[in-house]
Design an enzyme around this catalytic site. Structure first.
Site, PDB file in Angstrom:
ATOM      1  N   PRO A 134      16.462  36.758  13.821  1.00 56.11           N
ATOM      2  CA  PRO A 134      18.210  36.177  13.398  1.00 56.11           C
ATOM      3  C   PRO A 134      19.032  34.639  13.930  1.00 56.11           C
ATOM      4  CG  PRO A 134      18.065  36.742  15.615  1.00 56.11           C
ATOM      5  CD  PRO A 134      17.105  37.352  15.010  1.00 56.11           C
ATOM      6  N   CYS A 135      18.084  33.832  12.960  1.00 53.21           N
ATOM      7  CA  CYS A 135      18.311  31.956  12.684  1.00 53.21           C
ATOM      8  C   CYS A 135      20.139  31.881  12.620  1.00 53.21           C
ATOM      9  CB  CYS A 135      17.622  31.458  11.958  1.00 53.21           C
ATOM     10  SG  CYS A 135      18.080  32.172   9.994  1.00 53.21           S
ATOM     11  N   HIS A 136      20.634  32.741  12.017  1.00 58.64           N
ATOM     12  CA  HIS A 136      21.802  32.621  11.793  1.00 58.64           C
ATOM     13  C   HIS A 136      22.596  32.232  13.394  1.00 58.64           C
ATOM     14  CE1 HIS A 136      21.582  36.847  12.207  1.00 58.64           C
ATOM     15  NE2 HIS A 136      23.038  36.665  12.942  1.00 58.64           N
TER      16      HIS A 136
END
Length: 171
Positions: A134-136
């Site tokens: 989940p780089c967001h």
């Protein structure tokens, strides 16, 4: 990000609330998720039975996520390439819980390299498996929504969907 192209690779497309995603899996696990805006191409490929099984599991997991029935992806097998440093960053990013955000500086500290904030940002930007890794959920130290392969409106949508946007602006 380099996506391995081999006869064993399986690919598919998945319609989601943030647009069409393109996924690829090898017999070892999921290797890529591409947003509609990504210029990289994935050939239509049936792949091997193990690759299709990984792809099917990832698609089911993403459908459950977008339906609000899933907050983790521990049961999706990942087979991302990348350097050891990139994989270390991606492991740290994978540990950010649903509905929460952390800064690039916090990720750098978590991996024991507090001065590597820019390198962490670059590694995060090279994440081949967004959403599942989940780089967001990684934001600027001032709470700003910075860089995202799917575009900032998509990052904002995902953080709102997860209930993290208010937290993102307080961090």
């Amino acid at each position: 990000m380099r996506i391995p192209m081999a006869d064993a690779l399986a690919t598919t497309r998945l319609d989601t609330p943030i647009g069409e995603l393109r996924l690829a899996a090898s017999p070892e696990g999921l290797v890529a998720i591409l947003f509609a805006c990504d210029e990289k191409t994935l050939p239509a490929a049936r792949g091997t039975a193990p690759a299709r099984a990984h792809l099917d599991r990832a698609c089911t997991a993403l459908q459950e996520y977008f339906a609000g029935r899933r907050t983790t992806f521990e049961d999706v097998t990942l087979a991302a390439g990348g350097t050891e440093f990139q994989r270390e960053v991606w492991r740290a990013v994978s540990g950010i819980p649903f509905g929460q955000t952390v800064s690039y500086a916090r990720v750098a500290t978590r991996i024991g390299r507090p001065k590597a904030v820019r390198a962490v940002g670059l590694a995060n930007g090279q994440n081949p498996i967004p959403l599942i890794v989940p780089c967001h959920r990684v934001i600027g130290s001032n709470g700003s929504l910075t860089g995202f392969g799917g575009g900032l409106p998509t990052k904002k949508w995902l953080l709102e969907f997860e209930g993290a946007l208010a937290a993102a602006h307080r961090s």
